[in-house]
Design an enzyme around this catalytic site. Structure first.
Site, PDB file in Angstrom:
ATOM      1  N   TYR A 141       8.083   4.416  14.882  1.00  0.00           N
ATOM      2  CA  TYR A 141       8.349   5.269  13.723  1.00  0.00           C
ATOM      3  C   TYR A 141       9.028   6.583  14.122  1.00  0.00           C
ATOM      4  CZ  TYR A 141       5.647   2.621  10.241  1.00  0.00           C
ATOM      5  OH  TYR A 141       5.195   1.673   9.362  1.00  0.00           O
ATOM      6  N   LYS A 189       0.248  -5.317  22.672  1.00  0.00           N
ATOM      7  CA  LYS A 189       1.074  -6.469  23.063  1.00  0.00           C
ATOM      8  C   LYS A 189       1.375  -6.279  24.556  1.00  0.00           C
ATOM      9  CE  LYS A 189       3.441 -10.212  22.099  1.00  0.00           C
ATOM     10  NZ  LYS A 189       2.797 -11.493  21.723  1.00  0.00           N
ATOM     11  N   ASP A 221      -0.741 -10.471  17.962  1.00  0.00           N
ATOM     12  CA  ASP A 221      -0.555 -11.763  17.276  1.00  0.00           C
ATOM     13  C   ASP A 221      -1.902 -12.471  17.104  1.00  0.00           C
ATOM     14  OD1 ASP A 221      -0.609 -12.047  20.030  1.00  0.00           O
ATOM     15  OD2 ASP A 221       1.066 -13.474  20.153  1.00  0.00           O
ATOM     16  N   ASP A 245       0.233  -0.613  10.685  1.00  0.00           N
ATOM     17  CA  ASP A 245       0.855  -0.739   9.364  1.00  0.00           C
ATOM     18  C   ASP A 245       0.759  -2.185   8.885  1.00  0.00           C
ATOM     19  OD1 ASP A 245       2.481  -0.016   7.097  1.00  0.00           O
ATOM     20  OD2 ASP A 245       4.155  -1.019   8.106  1.00  0.00           O
ATOM     21  N   ASP A 249      -2.059  -4.031   5.863  1.00  0.00           N
ATOM     22  CA  ASP A 249      -1.691  -4.819   4.669  1.00  0.00           C
ATOM     23  C   ASP A 249      -2.328  -6.204   4.732  1.00  0.00           C
ATOM     24  OD1 ASP A 249      -0.032  -2.717   3.771  1.00  0.00           O
ATOM     25  OD2 ASP A 249       1.477  -4.128   3.034  1.00  0.00           O
TER      26      ASP A 249
HETATM   27  C1  IPM Z   1       1.931   2.850   4.840  1.00  0.00           C
HETATM   28  C2  IPM Z   1       3.334   2.680   4.326  1.00  0.00           C
HETATM   29  C3  IPM Z   1       4.245   3.692   5.032  1.00  0.00           C
HETATM   30  C4  IPM Z   1       4.217   3.366   6.529  1.00  0.00           C
HETATM   31  C5  IPM Z   1       5.677   3.727   4.486  1.00  0.00           C
HETATM   32  C6  IPM Z   1       5.732   3.996   3.016  1.00  0.00           C
HETATM   33  C7  IPM Z   1       6.528   4.723   5.242  1.00  0.00           C
HETATM   34  O1  IPM Z   1       3.753   1.373   4.485  1.00  0.00           O
HETATM   35  O2  IPM Z   1       1.389   3.968   4.736  1.00  0.00           O
HETATM   36  O3  IPM Z   1       1.359   1.878   5.334  1.00  0.00           O
HETATM   37  O4  IPM Z   1       4.962   2.494   6.983  1.00  0.00           O
HETATM   38  O5  IPM Z   1       3.456   4.016   7.235  1.00  0.00           O
HETATM   39 MG    MG Z   2       2.212   0.056   5.132  1.00  0.00          MG
END
Ligand code: IPM
Ligand code: MG
Length: 367
Positions: A141, A189, A221, A245, A249
């Site tokens: 990032y 990794k 993984d 990240d 999710d």
């Molecule tokens: C998160 C989001 C952010 C990230 C984006 C919106 C920049 O996906 O907070 O998980 O990648 O950190």
């Molecule tokens: Mg995210």
């Protein structure tokens, strides 16, 4: 307790869910005798429209002079063609960086009441209680150099970590594990990446300072697989920025909806609190977004930026009570016997449940 909170509603469903989180915080202040002050500032796509930049300096200054920042979401399809540094998301990344918020905490809690929302079988996901500790200011990032080559025919990003960056986030994870179930899973990794080899080495060293906490290493993984095959094996997951990240999710599958996930970004002078979900432009403005991730983020704000542990727990208990009572935003609706409610009604229900819980406590103390 006095608290100055910068509110950054952002894009898409951001303003809708943030409004509910602010409502809840106002009731917390009123019922517990705190003075919370709120001020709204633009960030992301709305800030690009209003001020020509995703993080205007007035917004940043306001955040830096607050005790905490509550953010909705950033991201808008009309800015999809912009270069990464000009996009709404760049505003959020610059804010995290300016606040020094290197530790991103993402609790994943499987609520019994909405177990039917997860595609995982109840016996697999039930009782899962994981804390993802994501490093937030390093890795791909922020690594330099980055960019496109002159012809645009290739592009590059740099994954870079210093031992100091790894060390400080590792301490956060081990301290959190001490107060939980004493287990850290460090995710990397290391079979491919030098940054991961360093990560493993430093985390192993830091672990020696926490003899009561067990440490396991997993490749990312394999972790992605175990996370949904057997979520109960995890307590604290410690990982770098991009892996965190992605895994967070994925972990939303355990909870049943991304709309439920909250996050705290701490470590700097001012904490930043935001739901994990994005701006969801497809449902923005319809009043159907799930505000519980934003409200749970407000609970994290109470815990980490205000040290109001009791109030924080009461907000979390209120969320649980509303789900137990059968109320669902559309993302959580799976059939008969449940009541579908809109964003603002869900906010009202949490406010009511919180008031009941807080008043019961007052009544108990008065006896
Ligand atoms: C998160 C989001 C952010 C990230 C984006 C919106 C920049 O996906 O907070 O998980 O990648 O950190
Ligand atoms: Mg995210």
């Amino acid at each position: 307790m006095k608290l100055k909170i910068a509110v950054l509603p952002g894009d898409g469903i951001g303003p809708e869910v943030t409004a509910q989180a602010v409502r809840v915080l106002k009731v917390v202040a009123a019922l517990h005798g705190h003075a919370f002050e709120f001020e709204e500032w633009p960030v992301g796509g709305v800030a690009i429209k209003q001020e020509g930049a995703p993080l205007p300096s007035s917004t940043l200054d306001a955040c830096l002079s607050s005790n905490a920042v509550l953010l909705g979401a950033v991201g808008a399809p009309e800015h999809d063609k912009l270069a990464p540094e000009a996009r709404p998301e760049a505003g959020l990344l610059a804010l995290r960086n300016a606040l020094g918020a290197y530790a991103n905490l993402r609790p994943v809690v499987a609520y019994e009441a909405i177990s039917e929302c997860s595609p995982l079988r109840p016996e697999i996901a039930r009782d899962a209680d994981i804390l993802i500790v994501r490093e937030l200011l390093g890795g791909l990032y922020f690594g330099q150099p980055r960019g496109f080559d002159s012809e645009g025919a290739s592009a590059f990003n740099t994954m870079r970590y210093s031992a100091t960056e790894i060390e400080r986030i590792a301490h956060i994870a081990f301290k959190a594990a001490e107060a939980r179930r004493q287990k850290v899973t460090s995710v990397d990794k290391a079979n491919v990446l030098e940054t991961s080899q360093l990560w493993r080495e430093v985390v192993t060293r830091v672990a020696q300072e926490y003899p009561g906490v067990s440490l396991e290493h997993l490749y990312v993984d394999a972790c992605a697989m175990h996370l949904i095959m057997d979520p109960l094996r995890f307590d604290v997951i410690l990982t770098e920025n991009l892996f965190g990240d992605i895994l967070s999710d994925e972990a939303a599958v355990i909870m049943g909806s991304l709309g439920m996930l909250a996050s705290a970004s701490i470590g700097g002078a001012v904490g930043l609190y935001e739901p994990v979900h994005g701006s969801a432009p497809d449902i923005a403005g319809q009043g159907v977004a799930n505000p519980l991730g934003a409200i749970a983020s407000a609970a994290l704000l109470l815990r980490h930026s205000a040290q109001l542990e009791q109030e924080s727990r009461e907000v979390e208990a209120a969320i649980r009570a509303v789900l137990d009572a059968g109320y669902r935003t559309p993302d959580l609706y799976r059939g008969p016997g449940k009541r579908v409610v809109q964003t603002s009604e869900m906010g009202s229900l949490v406010v009511e449940a919180f008031s009941d819980i807080a008043n019961q406590r007052h009544a108990y103390h008065a006896v």
